[in-house]
Design a protein around this motif. Sequence first.
Motif, PDB file in Angstrom:
ATOM      1  N   SER A  25      30.241   2.610   1.259  1.00 27.56           N
ATOM      2  CA  SER A  25      30.221   0.890   1.674  1.00 27.56           C
ATOM      3  C   SER A  25      30.745   0.441   0.439  1.00 27.56           C
ATOM      4  O   SER A  25      31.317  -0.881   0.693  1.00 27.56           O
ATOM      5  CB  SER A  25      28.731   1.111   1.326  1.00 27.56           C
ATOM      6  N   PHE A  26      30.839   0.920  -0.737  1.00 34.35           N
ATOM      7  CA  PHE A  26      31.491   0.064  -1.968  1.00 34.35           C
ATOM      8  C   PHE A  26      33.576  -0.021  -1.064  1.00 34.35           C
ATOM      9  O   PHE A  26      33.862  -1.048  -1.393  1.00 34.35           O
ATOM     10  CB  PHE A  26      31.832   0.496  -2.747  1.00 34.35           C
ATOM     11  N   MET A  62      37.762  -2.443   5.738  1.00 37.54           N
ATOM     12  CA  MET A  62      38.778  -1.210   4.754  1.00 37.54           C
ATOM     13  C   MET A  62      38.376  -0.718   6.141  1.00 37.54           C
ATOM     14  O   MET A  62      39.570   0.199   6.643  1.00 37.54           O
ATOM     15  CB  MET A  62      39.021  -0.533   3.849  1.00 37.54           C
ATOM     16  N   GLN A  63      37.445  -0.102   6.731  1.00 31.29           N
ATOM     17  CA  GLN A  63      37.074   0.467   7.612  1.00 31.29           C
ATOM     18  C   GLN A  63      38.304   0.318   8.938  1.00 31.29           C
ATOM     19  O   GLN A  63      38.353   1.099   9.580  1.00 31.29           O
ATOM     20  CB  GLN A  63      36.114   0.836   7.375  1.00 31.29           C
TER      21      GLN A  63
END
Length: 283
Positions: free
Chosen positions: A137-138, A151-152
């Motif tokens: 998550s971060f 970023m994903q």
Amino acid sequence: MANLFQYGYVIDSINHLICLKHMISSILKDKPTKLFLGITAFFVANALIAECIGGKIFSLEGVLGIAPANLTIFGESGLSFNLTCGVLLWPLEFVITDIVNEYYGPKAVRRISLTAVCLIIYAFLMFYLAMHIAPASFWVSSKQADGIPSMQGAFEAIFGQGMWIIVGSLIAFLVSQLVDVYVFHKIKQRTGEKWGWLRATGSTVVSQLVDSFVVLVIAFKIGNNWTWSFVIAVCIVNYMYKFSMALLLTPVLSLVENRIELYLGHETAAKMKLAAMGKSNEI
């Protein structure tokens, strides 16, 4: 008696290991083998990199600092040289193909081509797996300050090429390689050792045309329902670039072949060329 059998077994094992060591040493010292390994490694790496960077489209006119071409072909207007970054590397693949053809023959070309395709497929499977693994998550929000909201999403945008594009590029690559081999050897059968530039450049310009057409038909006609006029128009624009690169790389091919001749020695190189044409009995 048992000790004698054990002693004999140990001696045989040691002799076997010594033979293996000599065989491996002989292979690694063999210049044609070392050259083939180096060429294969570069060929596969070049193909994989071309596939990975192919998702970016660049403007050739922008790179050269000139105005867009704005061509009109088959009624399709506003066409410019907006090309995938993959075309920066693909012409080198056909240069390498011609070198392998010259010294190792068509079987070697087919082998390195299949090796490249298998490893590209493996790479895309790993990309797919990496895209679908749950992200931390971060990490997803770690670059928001730099203007990247996810970023994903960025990762998927870079590595998640469309399936039709992947299939089209792989089929086009294989087909064009086979065409390159066929044309190269047909020209060489007629010209012999003369006019090396003709068989290299001639096979490349033909195979590049096949490559351009096949990938567009599969990826964008079948996959995205482009009109035939647009497919052919884009194919012509792409081929104009690839044709020009084939001509520009002709001196590079001659330079590389001269360096190979010096590395192998003229006698060894001549024997390899005859063997590549299936004339090893003439050596």
